[in-house]
Design an enzyme around this catalytic site. Structure first.
Site, PDB file in Angstrom:
ATOM      1  N   HIS A  20       0.843  -1.205   0.000  1.00  6.31           N
ATOM      2  CA  HIS A  20       0.000   0.000   0.000  1.00  6.31           C
ATOM      3  C   HIS A  20       0.872   1.246   0.000  1.00  6.31           C
ATOM      4  CE1 HIS A  20       0.872   0.509   4.218  1.00  6.31           C
ATOM      5  NE2 HIS A  20       0.249  -0.607   4.576  1.00  6.31           N
ATOM      6  N   HIS A  23       4.014   1.352   2.315  1.00  4.91           N
ATOM      7  CA  HIS A  23       5.161   0.567   1.830  1.00  4.91           C
ATOM      8  C   HIS A  23       5.790   1.282   0.637  1.00  4.91           C
ATOM      9  CE1 HIS A  23       2.294  -2.768   3.248  1.00  4.91           C
ATOM     10  NE2 HIS A  23       3.211  -2.646   4.193  1.00  4.91           N
ATOM     11  N   CYS A 128       1.411 -10.034  22.650  1.00  3.48           N
ATOM     12  CA  CYS A 128       0.508  -9.467  21.638  1.00  3.48           C
ATOM     13  C   CYS A 128       0.852 -10.100  20.290  1.00  3.48           C
ATOM     14  CB  CYS A 128       0.654  -7.948  21.562  1.00  3.48           C
ATOM     15  SG  CYS A 128      -0.242  -7.257  20.149  1.00  3.48           S
ATOM     16  N   CYS A 131       1.916  -7.550  17.533  1.00  3.51           N
ATOM     17  CA  CYS A 131       3.303  -7.053  17.638  1.00  3.51           C
ATOM     18  C   CYS A 131       4.300  -8.198  17.548  1.00  3.51           C
ATOM     19  CB  CYS A 131       3.548  -6.359  18.967  1.00  3.51           C
ATOM     20  SG  CYS A 131       2.582  -4.895  19.241  1.00  3.51           S
ATOM     21  N   CYS A 145      -2.958  -3.394  23.998  1.00  4.76           N
ATOM     22  CA  CYS A 145      -1.832  -2.976  23.167  1.00  4.76           C
ATOM     23  C   CYS A 145      -2.269  -1.714  22.420  1.00  4.76           C
ATOM     24  CB  CYS A 145      -1.490  -4.085  22.167  1.00  4.76           C
ATOM     25  SG  CYS A 145      -0.523  -3.462  20.783  1.00  4.76           S
ATOM     26  N   HIS A 148      -2.616  -2.371  18.522  1.00  2.00           N
ATOM     27  CA  HIS A 148      -3.588  -3.328  17.973  1.00  2.00           C
ATOM     28  C   HIS A 148      -4.920  -3.337  18.721  1.00  2.00           C
ATOM     29  CE1 HIS A 148       0.390  -4.619  16.524  1.00  2.00           C
ATOM     30  NE2 HIS A 148      -0.285  -4.778  15.406  1.00  2.00           N
ATOM     31  N   LYS A 297      -6.518   7.347   9.717  1.00  3.27           N
ATOM     32  CA  LYS A 297      -5.562   6.249   9.606  1.00  3.27           C
ATOM     33  C   LYS A 297      -5.980   5.328   8.450  1.00  3.27           C
ATOM     34  CE  LYS A 297      -3.226   2.947  12.404  1.00  3.27           C
ATOM     35  NZ  LYS A 297      -3.071   2.144  13.544  1.00  3.27           N
ATOM     36  N   LYS A 300      -7.771  -1.369   6.361  1.00  2.00           N
ATOM     37  CA  LYS A 300      -8.593  -2.213   5.501  1.00  2.00           C
ATOM     38  C   LYS A 300     -10.068  -2.074   5.886  1.00  2.00           C
ATOM     39  CE  LYS A 300      -7.626  -6.613   3.406  1.00  2.00           C
ATOM     40  NZ  LYS A 300      -7.083  -7.943   3.566  1.00  2.00           N
TER      41      LYS A 300
HETATM   42  N1  MSP Z   1       8.274  -6.892   8.877  1.00  2.00           N
HETATM   43  C1  MSP Z   1       8.393  -5.748   9.677  1.00  2.00           C
HETATM   44  C2  MSP Z   1       9.685  -5.025   9.396  1.00  2.00           C
HETATM   45  C3  MSP Z   1      10.926  -5.834   9.557  1.00  2.00           C
HETATM   46  S1  MSP Z   1      12.341  -4.931   9.108  1.00  2.00           S
HETATM   47  C4  MSP Z   1      13.609  -5.862   9.635  1.00  2.00           C
HETATM   48  C5  MSP Z   1       7.232  -4.807   9.425  1.00  2.00           C
HETATM   49  N2  MSP Z   1       6.591  -4.930   8.264  1.00  2.00           N
HETATM   50  S2  MSP Z   1       5.369  -4.008   7.771  1.00  2.00           S
HETATM   51  O1  MSP Z   1       4.880  -4.617   6.566  1.00  2.00           O
HETATM   52  O2  MSP Z   1       4.437  -3.805   8.813  1.00  2.00           O
HETATM   53  O3  MSP Z   1       6.016  -2.678   7.327  1.00  2.00           O
HETATM   54  C6  MSP Z   1       6.157  -1.594   8.200  1.00  2.00           C
HETATM   55  C7  MSP Z   1       6.750  -0.466   7.403  1.00  2.00           C
HETATM   56  O4  MSP Z   1       5.906  -0.161   6.263  1.00  2.00           O
HETATM   57  C8  MSP Z   1       6.867   0.852   8.116  1.00  2.00           C
HETATM   58  O5  MSP Z   1       8.000   0.935   8.947  1.00  2.00           O
HETATM   59  C9  MSP Z   1       6.944   1.790   6.931  1.00  2.00           C
HETATM   60  O6  MSP Z   1       8.176   1.665   6.315  1.00  2.00           O
HETATM   61  C10 MSP Z   1       5.875   1.222   6.033  1.00  2.00           C
HETATM   62  N3  MSP Z   1       4.538   1.722   6.389  1.00  2.00           N
HETATM   63  C11 MSP Z   1       3.452   0.949   6.673  1.00  2.00           C
HETATM   64  N4  MSP Z   1       2.386   1.786   6.850  1.00  2.00           N
HETATM   65  C12 MSP Z   1       2.756   3.066   6.709  1.00  2.00           C
HETATM   66  C13 MSP Z   1       2.063   4.298   6.662  1.00  2.00           C
HETATM   67  N5  MSP Z   1       0.768   4.416   6.872  1.00  2.00           N
HETATM   68  N6  MSP Z   1       2.788   5.401   6.377  1.00  2.00           N
HETATM   69  C14 MSP Z   1       4.120   5.344   6.090  1.00  2.00           C
HETATM   70  N7  MSP Z   1       4.791   4.193   6.109  1.00  2.00           N
HETATM   71  C15 MSP Z   1       4.188   3.059   6.568  1.00  2.00           C
HETATM   72  O7  MSP Z   1       6.971  -3.965  10.262  1.00  2.00           O
END
Ligand code: MSP
Length: 648
Positions: A20, A23, A128, A131, A145, A148, A297, A300
């Site tokens: 999304h 990412h 959790c 997390c 948490c 979540h 925020k 989904k």
């Molecule tokens: N798998 C772990 C990370 C492990 S790194 C060794 C994880 N994955 S995640 O799919 O949840 O990705 C989190 C990351 O996605 C955030 O740190 C950021 O880079 C990005 N984002 C997810 N949602 C976001 C927003 N709403 N806004 C900006 N970035 C965000 O955590």
């Protein structure tokens, strides 16, 4: 001169959700930074990937009724298929299920165990699942948490622990001695404040009886390793730790990019793990804020998840890249809305930059036969030249400091200066006066040179547009002049006499009246109106054709639409998942279609057919079957073409 080394990483994304906006943002930032570092002459490596072990993934796979292995393969491929749409140029896409990664995780676990920093103990704690870790009382809000919003489960079990507490003071000292270790400063302060309380040891195992989708501990195969211990190590695997030829080289320049949600694992677990394993710490951790959608925020359940592929379809890849870097002040939260992206497109890109480019090239065409004129040596305009030098300076500093919005602001100040330069110098008036030919040539040369410098600095942010600009200016994007700021950042390097090329508008305006919220409910799309849409004598313009987005899609499921003889409901990946209702039921059985690579019109306005929202159209040709009956045959491509690939 030895080159600065930069190894930039994104988080590896969990495969329990499709890619999304959030990412995409992290990955665009890392890609831009990687390209910027190359532009300033660094030796650069860039890694992204997917995080595939742990409870969350097992739960998500179970929901889909598939084995974890099949599930992670599918979702990981969606991330991999999305990045080319955003022009992401990584060096490695790592998966935590990759063989070399599993070996490195085991190696580090064994090393830390042998050094005495992993011990076995019984533990009761509040776990959790969201997390994937035990929480401490102080982290809970109203017993839940805070991320979540669920009460963690009380779990008692025997587990392995990492002696994290042993490294607390060493970590505090490191952060204090290296003020740039965590940036921006607000996150550094957050980490130091967390470290002002005693640090617990970290539970780093899960009994294999409860969770077997993970990497087995090398010293006890009744346990698998905790997902964070596994995931963080990806950064080392990717550069060939422990004995790969490039390991020490790239690891010395390691910079991690994350959002604020995963600050603690990166700023506390990871450096202490590295200390325990005897590995030097990474150079820097860059932390950004969160994207919200229309001030809410993204989630989904609210139906407001923004998919990168839709943004590219609706606004174009470079408008999206520019917008995300310009709109968010790195470190703070930002709000996405279609109004905001359309405004940036129309004002900054179509008006300011696009007009500067088209006006300048049009005048060089009109007054100099599309050839960059020779300026007189004494005709260089000091103000414009000084403005370009200031732009390059500020840009270099701000981009290097992850202040992309300020770097781009500096670039747009120069765009403004160049637009004002046209107004002040009135080339159209100079052209009317034979005696002022030399002045006209100098002004036009200076505009061509300004555009070259703009293409150079915009390349990391908008690679496609920058290369189009270069081609329009008659400059080979591969030429030495356009590789680094040192080679091409000085004023006056464009060669007089270079033939330019006419290219269309860099950025079509997007009609604000016609817009709808992109993706609010997955079906609505922003309509883009391109100015040159006229039909002449039955022909359509190339611009009009270009607006039709044809993509390869893989059919992942198909079923008959109830009460319809003609319609099938297809689930396809292109690369994001979408539903398409197609009138091919009399030519194909649903089961024949699964796995086929078909061609779809990806940006067709969604319509409701028999109560189902159809997001696109599958291309077919009419033919006769053996009995002479009419039937439809699908336009297909070889399965070797990746889902999401564009046809042009
Ligand atoms: N798998 C772990 C990370 C492990 S790194 C060794 C994880 N994955 S995640 O799919 O949840 O990705 C989190 C990351 O996605 C955030 O740190 C950021 O880079 C990005 N984002 C997810 N949602 C976001 C927003 N709403 N806004 C900006 N970035 C965000 O955590």
């Amino acid at each position: 001169m030895t080159k600065n080394i930069t190894y930039i990483t994104t988080p590896i994304y969990y495969v329990n959700a499709q890619p999304h906006l959030g990412h995409a943002y992290s990955t665009i930032v890392a890609d831009t930074y990687s390209r910027f570092c190359k532009l300033r002459g660094d030796d650069v490596r860039f890694q992204t990937g997917t995080d595939e072990h742990g409870d969350k993934i097992v739960e998500a796979a179970a929901k889909e009724k598939v084995e974890p292995r099949q599930y992670v393969d599918t979702i990981s491929a969606m991330f991999r298929d999305t990045w080319p749409l955003l022009n992401i140029g990584y060096d490695r896409f790592i998966r935590t299920t990759d063989k070399d990664h599993v070996a490195v995780v085991k190696h580090i676990l064994q090393t830390v165990y042998d050094r005495g920093d992993i011990y076995f103990d019984e533990y009761s704690g509040l776990y959790c699942t969201g997390c994937e870790r035990f929480l401490i009382e102080r982290e809970l809000v109203d017993g839940k948490c805070p991320d979540h919003l669920v009460e963690p489960k009380e779990i008692t079990e025997q587990n392995y622990f990492f002696r994290m507490s042993k490294y607390q003071q060493q970590l505090i000292d490191h952060i204090q001695d290296n003020p740039e270790f965590v940036a921006p400063e607000r996150y550094r302060n957050e980490v130091l404040s967390f470290l002002s309380h005693p640090l617990d040891d970290l539970c780093i195992s899960r009994p294999a009886s409860r969770l077997n989708w993970g990497i087995k501990l090398p010293f006890d195969d009744n346990y698998v390793t905790y997902v964070w211990f596994d995931a963080l190590i990806n950064y080392l695997t990717g550069v060939g730790y422990p004995d790969g030829p490039q390991y020490e080289h790239y690891w010395s320049g390691a910079e991690h990019l994350i959002a604020k949600d995963i600050l603690k694992p990166h700023a506390i677990y990871w450096p202490t793990m590295l200390m325990a394993a005897g590995v030097p710490l990474y150079r820097k951790l860059h932390v950004h804020g969160y994207w919200n959608v229309d001030e809410t925020k993204m989630s989904k359940s609210l139906g407001n998840v923004i998919r990168p592929a839709h943004l590219v379809e609706n606004f174009g890849v470079d408008t999206f890249r520019y917008f995300s870097l310009r709109e968010m002040s790195f470190g703070l939260d930002a709000s996405f809305s279609s109004d905001a992206i359309i405004t940036r497109n129309n004002a900054d890109l179509a008006n300011d930059l696009g007009n500067l480019f088209s006006r300048s090239v049009a005048m060089i065409d009109k007054y100099c036969e599309l050839i960059l004129p020779q300026p007189q040596a004494d005709e260089v305009d000091a103000d414009l030249r000084a403005a370009s030098a200031t732009m390059i300076d500020v840009y270099r500093r701000q981009m290097g400091d992850f202040k992309f919005h300020l770097g781009l602001q500096a670039v747009w100040e120069f765009v403004g200066a160049a637009n004002r330069y046209i107004v002040q110098n009135e080339p159209w008036a100079l052209a009317k006066d034979e005696a002022r030919q030399a002045r006209l040539h100098a002004v036009l040369y200076n505009l061509g040179e300004s555009l070259r410098l703009l293409a150079l600095v915009l390349r990391p942010v908008m690679p496609e547009t920058a290369e189009t600009m270069m081609r329009g200016l008659g400059i080979d994007p591969q030429s030495e002049l356009m590789q680094t700021l040192d080679q091409g950042g000085d004023w006056g390097l464009s060669k007089p006499g270079t033939p330019l090329r006419k290219i269309g508008n860099l950025f079509p305006r997007i009609d604000t009246k016609k817009k709808a919220q992109p993706q609010k409910t997955d079906q609505k799309k922003v309509e883009k109106t391109v100015t040159s849409n006229k039909i002449d004598d039955g022909y359509i313009s190339f611009d009009r054709f270009k607006d039709v987005e044809l993509r390869v899609a893989r059919v992942v499921a198909a079923e008959q639409v109830p009460k319809s003889e003609r319609l099938l409901k297809l689930s396809v990946r292109a690369p994001e998942e979408r539903t398409i209702v197609s009138g091919i039921a009399q030519s194909y059985k649903p089961e024949e279609l699964v796995g086929e690579h078909v061609i779809i019109v990806a940006n067709l306005k969604p319509v409701k057919l028999m109560g189902i929202v159809s997001e696109g159209m599958v291309l077919t040709a009419e033919m006769k079957d053996d009995q002479g009956n009419d039937r439809l045959t699908l336009a297909t491509v070889s399965a070797a073409v990746e889902a999401g690939a564009k046809l042009a």
